[in-house]
Design a protein around this motif. Sequence first.
Motif, mmCIF file in Angstrom:
data_model
loop_
_atom_site.group_PDB
_atom_site.id
_atom_site.type_symbol
_atom_site.label_atom_id
_atom_site.label_comp_id
_atom_site.label_asym_id
_atom_site.label_seq_id
_atom_site.Cartn_x
_atom_site.Cartn_y
_atom_site.Cartn_z
ATOM 1 N N VAL A 62 51.131 63.024 51.378
ATOM 2 C CA VAL A 62 52.152 63.501 50.435
ATOM 3 C C VAL A 62 51.891 64.979 50.104
ATOM 4 O O VAL A 62 50.756 65.442 50.151
ATOM 5 C CB VAL A 62 52.184 62.683 49.115
ATOM 6 C CG1 VAL A 62 52.653 61.282 49.353
ATOM 7 C CG2 VAL A 62 50.834 62.710 48.430
ATOM 8 N N THR A 85 58.776 51.310 57.462
ATOM 9 C CA THR A 85 60.061 51.974 57.720
ATOM 10 C C THR A 85 61.062 51.016 58.374
ATOM 11 O O THR A 85 60.699 50.244 59.267
ATOM 12 C CB THR A 85 59.836 53.208 58.621
ATOM 13 O OG1 THR A 85 58.946 54.079 57.942
ATOM 14 C CG2 THR A 85 61.132 53.952 58.894
ATOM 15 N N THR A 119 62.074 54.346 54.227
ATOM 16 C CA THR A 119 60.629 54.065 54.239
ATOM 17 C C THR A 119 60.229 53.599 52.847
ATOM 18 O O THR A 119 60.508 54.280 51.849
ATOM 19 C CB THR A 119 59.842 55.328 54.638
ATOM 20 O OG1 THR A 119 60.353 55.781 55.880
ATOM 21 C CG2 THR A 119 58.355 55.026 54.788
ATOM 22 N N SER A 143 65.905 63.901 53.167
ATOM 23 C CA SER A 143 64.809 63.148 52.557
ATOM 24 C C SER A 143 64.879 63.199 51.036
ATOM 25 O O SER A 143 64.694 64.244 50.416
ATOM 26 C CB SER A 143 63.461 63.655 53.037
ATOM 27 O OG SER A 143 63.291 64.985 52.690
ATOM 28 N N LYS A 144 65.234 62.044 50.475
ATOM 29 C CA LYS A 144 65.262 61.870 49.030
ATOM 30 C C LYS A 144 64.602 60.553 48.737
ATOM 31 O O LYS A 144 64.574 59.671 49.592
ATOM 32 C CB LYS A 144 66.710 61.777 48.533
ATOM 33 C CG LYS A 144 67.362 63.105 48.328
ATOM 34 C CD LYS A 144 68.693 62.925 47.685
ATOM 35 C CE LYS A 144 69.425 64.253 47.744
ATOM 36 N NZ LYS A 144 70.503 64.363 46.826
ATOM 37 N N ASP A 145 64.093 60.388 47.534
ATOM 38 C CA ASP A 145 63.452 59.122 47.192
ATOM 39 C C ASP A 145 64.217 58.423 46.074
ATOM 40 O O ASP A 145 64.651 59.071 45.112
ATOM 41 C CB ASP A 145 62.014 59.349 46.682
ATOM 42 C CG ASP A 145 61.087 59.894 47.757
ATOM 43 O OD1 ASP A 145 61.408 59.756 48.951
ATOM 44 O OD2 ASP A 145 60.051 60.461 47.384
ATOM 45 N N TRP A 185 58.718 53.195 45.661
ATOM 46 C CA TRP A 185 59.903 53.986 45.940
ATOM 47 C C TRP A 185 60.342 53.828 47.392
ATOM 48 O O TRP A 185 59.572 53.338 48.214
ATOM 49 C CB TRP A 185 59.681 55.459 45.581
ATOM 50 C CG TRP A 185 58.779 56.235 46.486
ATOM 51 C CD1 TRP A 185 59.133 56.994 47.560
ATOM 52 C CD2 TRP A 185 57.345 56.345 46.392
ATOM 53 N NE1 TRP A 185 58.018 57.566 48.129
ATOM 54 C CE2 TRP A 185 56.911 57.197 47.444
ATOM 55 C CE3 TRP A 185 56.390 55.828 45.525
ATOM 56 C CZ2 TRP A 185 55.574 57.514 47.642
ATOM 57 C CZ3 TRP A 185 55.055 56.144 45.728
ATOM 58 C CH2 TRP A 185 54.664 56.975 46.772
ATOM 59 N N SER A 233 62.038 56.056 50.511
ATOM 60 C CA SER A 233 62.372 57.402 50.946
ATOM 61 C C SER A 233 63.516 57.301 51.967
ATOM 62 O O SER A 233 63.437 56.516 52.913
ATOM 63 C CB SER A 233 61.112 58.002 51.558
ATOM 64 O OG SER A 233 61.432 59.151 52.240
ATOM 65 N N ARG A 243 64.483 61.098 43.238
ATOM 66 C CA ARG A 243 63.673 62.295 43.446
ATOM 67 C C ARG A 243 64.385 63.123 44.502
ATOM 68 O O ARG A 243 64.577 62.646 45.632
ATOM 69 C CB ARG A 243 62.284 61.859 43.911
ATOM 70 C CG ARG A 243 61.238 62.899 43.762
ATOM 71 C CD ARG A 243 59.847 62.312 43.647
ATOM 72 N NE ARG A 243 59.568 61.217 44.558
ATOM 73 C CZ ARG A 243 58.672 60.238 44.317
ATOM 74 N NH1 ARG A 243 57.990 60.219 43.202
ATOM 75 N NH2 ARG A 243 58.475 59.293 45.186
ATOM 76 N N LYS A 291 63.638 65.676 46.263
ATOM 77 C CA LYS A 291 62.901 65.958 47.509
ATOM 78 C C LYS A 291 61.818 64.910 47.670
ATOM 79 O O LYS A 291 60.992 64.725 46.783
ATOM 80 C CB LYS A 291 62.260 67.339 47.447
ATOM 81 C CG LYS A 291 63.233 68.463 47.650
ATOM 82 C CD LYS A 291 62.524 69.640 48.342
ATOM 83 C CE LYS A 291 63.499 70.714 48.743
ATOM 84 N NZ LYS A 291 63.913 71.547 47.621
ATOM 85 N N SER A 292 61.837 64.249 48.805
ATOM 86 C CA SER A 292 60.858 63.198 49.057
ATOM 87 C C SER A 292 59.436 63.767 48.998
ATOM 88 O O SER A 292 59.210 64.914 49.374
ATOM 89 C CB SER A 292 61.144 62.635 50.437
ATOM 90 O OG SER A 292 60.350 61.534 50.654
#
Length: 407
Positions: free
Chosen positions: A119, A275, A304, A368-370, A378, A380, A403, A405-406
């Motif tokens: 991360v 995923t 994911t 990519s967002k969460d 969470w 993604s 979120r 941005k992931s």
Amino acid sequence: VPELKPSDKDNDGESKESMDNTCGEKADGITEEGERIFCQRCYNLLYHNKVVTEEWQESLSFDRSFLSFLNKKKDAIVVTVVDIFDFPGTLLEDLDDLIGVKNPTILVANKMDLLPRDVSETRIKNWLKEKSEKLGFRNIHEIFLISAKKNWRVRELAQTISAIRSGFDDVYLIGCANVGKSELVNSFLRSTVVGGWKHEVTSSPIPGTTVGMLGLPLTIFGTTFGHNPRGFHFPQKSRYLYDTPGVVNGKQLIHLLTEEELKMVIPQKRIKPLTYNIFPGKSVFFGGLGRIDYVEGDKPVRMTIFSRLKSHITSTQRADEICQSMAVGDKTFLEPPIFSIKRASPFPPMIKGKKGYVMKGIPGTMSSKDVVFSGIGWASFGGTFDRASIDVWSPHGVGIYIREKSL
Ligand code: GDP
């Protein structure tokens, strides 16, 4: 709550020993007749094996006003601890108003050992800063990402506190229940103590069981905390590190769960992501505590999932049937919640906390967002989709965040 005495014969036959996760000595008192008086939470734990009732959850949500004494202090350093796995659920709202902005405040995100290795720390810090500001906490001197359990960055944190201390300041640890404040105190002791401090502070998996204000003289931290810019080796007047009682935030999903269920939800080690390719019309469950429906979109999304709970993919129609069963308290294969556990009030039904939320991809690039279920995990969202509309469900619809941005 003196009227709730342990002599009441309603303990459902459970043995006291098996459930004694209460705050014990620190929370209760003894009446003149010699009966122990328990706080509501400990009483529920001991005699009903219940963690929370809805009314109580509501009342505790306001039980944070005691921290306002910090507003009047001019000589304190406030260390606000949050659980990175249950953020922003573990951030107290409107902290600037509650504790004031006169004192330097450090934001500490604990339990970093649970997040996947790759991360981005920059993204985590940005998410923490952005969300904190939105929730009324702007007075942040510095952000630390730590693991109290593994002693990660605890020494650096101690050094920073030492550097901003004038030599006369007390240090206050504040935060919600279960974020790891007691573990952090222990980690300070492990990381900085000189001369073998033997005592450990009780750290417990049951939220809300650190009660009372624990004060450790800062001098026990040796030179790290004891440095005094005036040249004394230690401050002449004793100064303290205080661990304050954890505030129970009614918005945390984990407060709906019993001890048995908490063990299923709270990760003990680093989370392994899974995923899936998800098509419109499909739904994904996080145990029985979270659900995402891919309502409509131009392409499959790559989802994911980071959670300790089992994920289950099904059609949205079938997902509706499962939620209907859960709403009437029927056992399903998705746990938690465990419906055989007795509760003060029925487990709250899953509802849409976010409806028709549209994820917009940038054409031709990976998005990519969460979608975050605070305290649960969470999902993604990736892939080259242009547009994906989703519904997100949780009990009472609480604890859901996007979120941008992931991680
Ligand atoms: P407090 O209520 O804020 O004092 O929280 P505790 O110190 O009692 O910790 C609550 C739970 O979180 C316990 O089960 C701890 O073992 C766990 N915990 C605390 N710090 C960490 C950490 O850095 N990593 C992990 N994985 N768990 C932690």
